[in-house]
Design a protein around this motif. Structure first.
Motif, PDB file in Angstrom:
ATOM      1  N   LEU A   1       3.718   6.576   4.825  1.00 35.15           N
ATOM      2  CA  LEU A   1       2.415   6.798   4.073  1.00 35.15           C
ATOM      3  C   LEU A   1       1.568   7.840   4.703  1.00 35.15           C
ATOM      4  O   LEU A   1       1.101   8.644   3.861  1.00 35.15           O
ATOM      5  CB  LEU A   1       1.874   5.405   3.938  1.00 35.15           C
ATOM      6  CG  LEU A   1       0.538   5.511   2.989  1.00 35.15           C
ATOM      7  CD1 LEU A   1       0.927   5.855   1.659  1.00 35.15           C
ATOM      8  CD2 LEU A   1      -0.158   4.084   3.117  1.00 35.15           C
ATOM      9  N   LEU A   2       1.240   8.012   5.849  1.00 33.69           N
ATOM     10  CA  LEU A   2       0.597   8.762   6.581  1.00 33.69           C
ATOM     11  C   LEU A   2       1.117  10.124   6.297  1.00 33.69           C
ATOM     12  O   LEU A   2       0.361  11.325   6.043  1.00 33.69           O
ATOM     13  CB  LEU A   2       0.062   8.571   7.937  1.00 33.69           C
ATOM     14  CG  LEU A   2      -0.838   7.269   7.943  1.00 33.69           C
ATOM     15  CD1 LEU A   2      -0.880   6.907   9.462  1.00 33.69           C
ATOM     16  CD2 LEU A   2      -2.315   7.720   7.562  1.00 33.69           C
TER      17      LEU A   2
ATOM     18  N   ALA B   1       0.729  -1.189  -0.055  1.00 34.81           N
ATOM     19  CA  ALA B   1       0.143   0.051   0.167  1.00 34.81           C
ATOM     20  C   ALA B   1       0.808   1.384  -0.058  1.00 34.81           C
ATOM     21  O   ALA B   1       0.422   2.093  -0.652  1.00 34.81           O
ATOM     22  CB  ALA B   1      -1.118  -0.086   1.168  1.00 34.81           C
ATOM     23  N   ALA B   2       2.175   1.068   0.726  1.00 29.67           N
ATOM     24  CA  ALA B   2       2.889   2.379   0.648  1.00 29.67           C
ATOM     25  C   ALA B   2       3.510   2.704  -0.491  1.00 29.67           C
ATOM     26  O   ALA B   2       3.865   3.976  -0.823  1.00 29.67           O
ATOM     27  CB  ALA B   2       3.955   2.009   1.937  1.00 29.67           C
ATOM     28  N   ALA B   3       3.439   1.986  -1.500  1.00 32.01           N
ATOM     29  CA  ALA B   3       4.223   2.101  -2.857  1.00 32.01           C
ATOM     30  C   ALA B   3       3.066   2.892  -3.713  1.00 32.01           C
ATOM     31  O   ALA B   3       3.363   3.510  -4.832  1.00 32.01           O
ATOM     32  CB  ALA B   3       4.442   0.769  -3.376  1.00 32.01           C
TER      33      ALA B   3
ATOM     34  N   SER C   1       4.385   0.128  12.523  1.00 26.63           N
ATOM     35  CA  SER C   1       4.704   0.362  11.116  1.00 26.63           C
ATOM     36  C   SER C   1       5.314   1.586  10.286  1.00 26.63           C
ATOM     37  O   SER C   1       4.707   2.612  10.247  1.00 26.63           O
ATOM     38  CB  SER C   1       3.566  -0.185  10.197  1.00 26.63           C
ATOM     39  OG  SER C   1       4.024  -0.286   8.832  1.00 26.63           O
ATOM     40  N   LYS C   2       6.590   1.562  10.240  1.00 23.88           N
ATOM     41  CA  LYS C   2       7.348   2.674   9.494  1.00 23.88           C
ATOM     42  C   LYS C   2       6.665   2.956   8.088  1.00 23.88           C
ATOM     43  O   LYS C   2       6.639   4.041   7.909  1.00 23.88           O
ATOM     44  CB  LYS C   2       8.767   2.252   9.546  1.00 23.88           C
ATOM     45  CG  LYS C   2       9.528   3.562   9.113  1.00 23.88           C
ATOM     46  CD  LYS C   2      11.099   3.681   8.990  1.00 23.88           C
ATOM     47  CE  LYS C   2      11.849   4.731   8.229  1.00 23.88           C
ATOM     48  NZ  LYS C   2      11.254   5.695   7.685  1.00 23.88           N
ATOM     49  N   ASP C   3       6.546   1.804   7.631  1.00 24.86           N
ATOM     50  CA  ASP C   3       5.927   2.053   6.208  1.00 24.86           C
ATOM     51  C   ASP C   3       4.434   2.850   6.063  1.00 24.86           C
ATOM     52  O   ASP C   3       4.360   3.815   5.474  1.00 24.86           O
ATOM     53  CB  ASP C   3       5.638   0.776   5.413  1.00 24.86           C
ATOM     54  CG  ASP C   3       6.953  -0.075   5.073  1.00 24.86           C
ATOM     55  OD1 ASP C   3       8.003   0.987   4.366  1.00 24.86           O
ATOM     56  OD2 ASP C   3       7.191  -0.890   5.177  1.00 24.86           O
ATOM     57  N   LEU C   4       3.798   2.484   7.215  1.00 26.95           N
ATOM     58  CA  LEU C   4       2.522   3.125   7.392  1.00 26.95           C
ATOM     59  C   LEU C   4       2.531   4.640   7.989  1.00 26.95           C
ATOM     60  O   LEU C   4       1.924   5.543   7.347  1.00 26.95           O
ATOM     61  CB  LEU C   4       1.563   2.463   8.354  1.00 26.95           C
ATOM     62  CG  LEU C   4       0.047   3.126   8.721  1.00 26.95           C
ATOM     63  CD1 LEU C   4      -0.605   3.193   7.327  1.00 26.95           C
ATOM     64  CD2 LEU C   4      -0.602   2.254   9.715  1.00 26.95           C
TER      65      LEU C   4
ATOM     66  N   ASP D   1      -6.719   8.300  -2.240  1.00 25.68           N
ATOM     67  CA  ASP D   1      -7.379   9.367  -2.141  1.00 25.68           C
ATOM     68  C   ASP D   1      -7.709   9.558  -0.359  1.00 25.68           C
ATOM     69  O   ASP D   1      -7.858  10.587  -0.152  1.00 25.68           O
ATOM     70  CB  ASP D   1      -8.700   9.462  -2.735  1.00 25.68           C
ATOM     71  CG  ASP D   1      -8.481   9.305  -4.481  1.00 25.68           C
ATOM     72  OD1 ASP D   1      -7.460  10.022  -4.703  1.00 25.68           O
ATOM     73  OD2 ASP D   1      -9.197   8.529  -5.023  1.00 25.68           O
ATOM     74  N   LEU D   2      -7.846   8.446   0.324  1.00 22.95           N
ATOM     75  CA  LEU D   2      -8.480   8.254   1.565  1.00 22.95           C
ATOM     76  C   LEU D   2      -7.798   7.140   2.326  1.00 22.95           C
ATOM     77  O   LEU D   2      -7.519   6.070   1.717  1.00 22.95           O
ATOM     78  CB  LEU D   2      -9.992   8.245   1.793  1.00 22.95           C
ATOM     79  CG  LEU D   2     -10.476   7.849   2.986  1.00 22.95           C
ATOM     80  CD1 LEU D   2     -10.232   9.182   3.935  1.00 22.95           C
ATOM     81  CD2 LEU D   2     -11.906   7.733   2.961  1.00 22.95           C
ATOM     82  N   ILE D   3      -7.194   7.460   3.452  1.00 22.95           N
ATOM     83  CA  ILE D   3      -6.717   6.309   4.468  1.00 22.95           C
ATOM     84  C   ILE D   3      -7.448   6.153   5.366  1.00 22.95           C
ATOM     85  O   ILE D   3      -7.539   7.290   6.164  1.00 22.95           O
ATOM     86  CB  ILE D   3      -5.036   6.514   4.513  1.00 22.95           C
ATOM     87  CG1 ILE D   3      -4.380   6.420   3.158  1.00 22.95           C
ATOM     88  CG2 ILE D   3      -4.779   5.238   5.473  1.00 22.95           C
ATOM     89  CD1 ILE D   3      -2.967   6.836   3.616  1.00 22.95           C
TER      90      ILE D   3
END
Length: 95
Positions: free
Chosen positions: A57-58, A28-30, A51-54, A34-36
């Motif tokens: 992403l945020l 998902a981070a890639a 989660s560093k990726d999340l 529009d909305l998380i």
């Protein structure tokens, strides 16, 4: 406990309720979204926060002025601890 970097399945405080993801957080981070929306419940919110990726992403979502939200414990456990809750946020109970 699931590894903090992969949450294909998030636990819920309700025994018969579970959220099953279609992709991992890394996948998902890639992409851009529009909305998380983050599900709530413990210990799932704690796994999301780890989660560093999340979190990256945020941060990107916020920088691009795109929408994000969270349910139950995730506004406090994930968003607020990362400095992603600003004035105008709504939570229950709203006082």
């Amino acid at each position: 406990s699931p590894p903090p970097h992969i949450c294909p399945f998030l636990w819920s405080q309700f025994p018969r309720e579970k959220v099953i993801a279609d992709i991992t957080i890394q996948e998902a981070a890639a992409d851009e979204w529009d909305l998380i929306v983050l599900p709530g419940g413990m210990p799932g919110s704690r796994f999301l926060r780890q989660s560093k990726d999340l979190m990256d992403l945020l941060d990107r979502q916020k920088e691009k002025k795109k929408l994000f939200g969270a349910i139950c414990t995730s506004p406090a456990v994930v968003l607020a601890t990362a400095g992603l809750v600003e004035d105008g946020a709504t939570c229950y109970p709203a006082k």
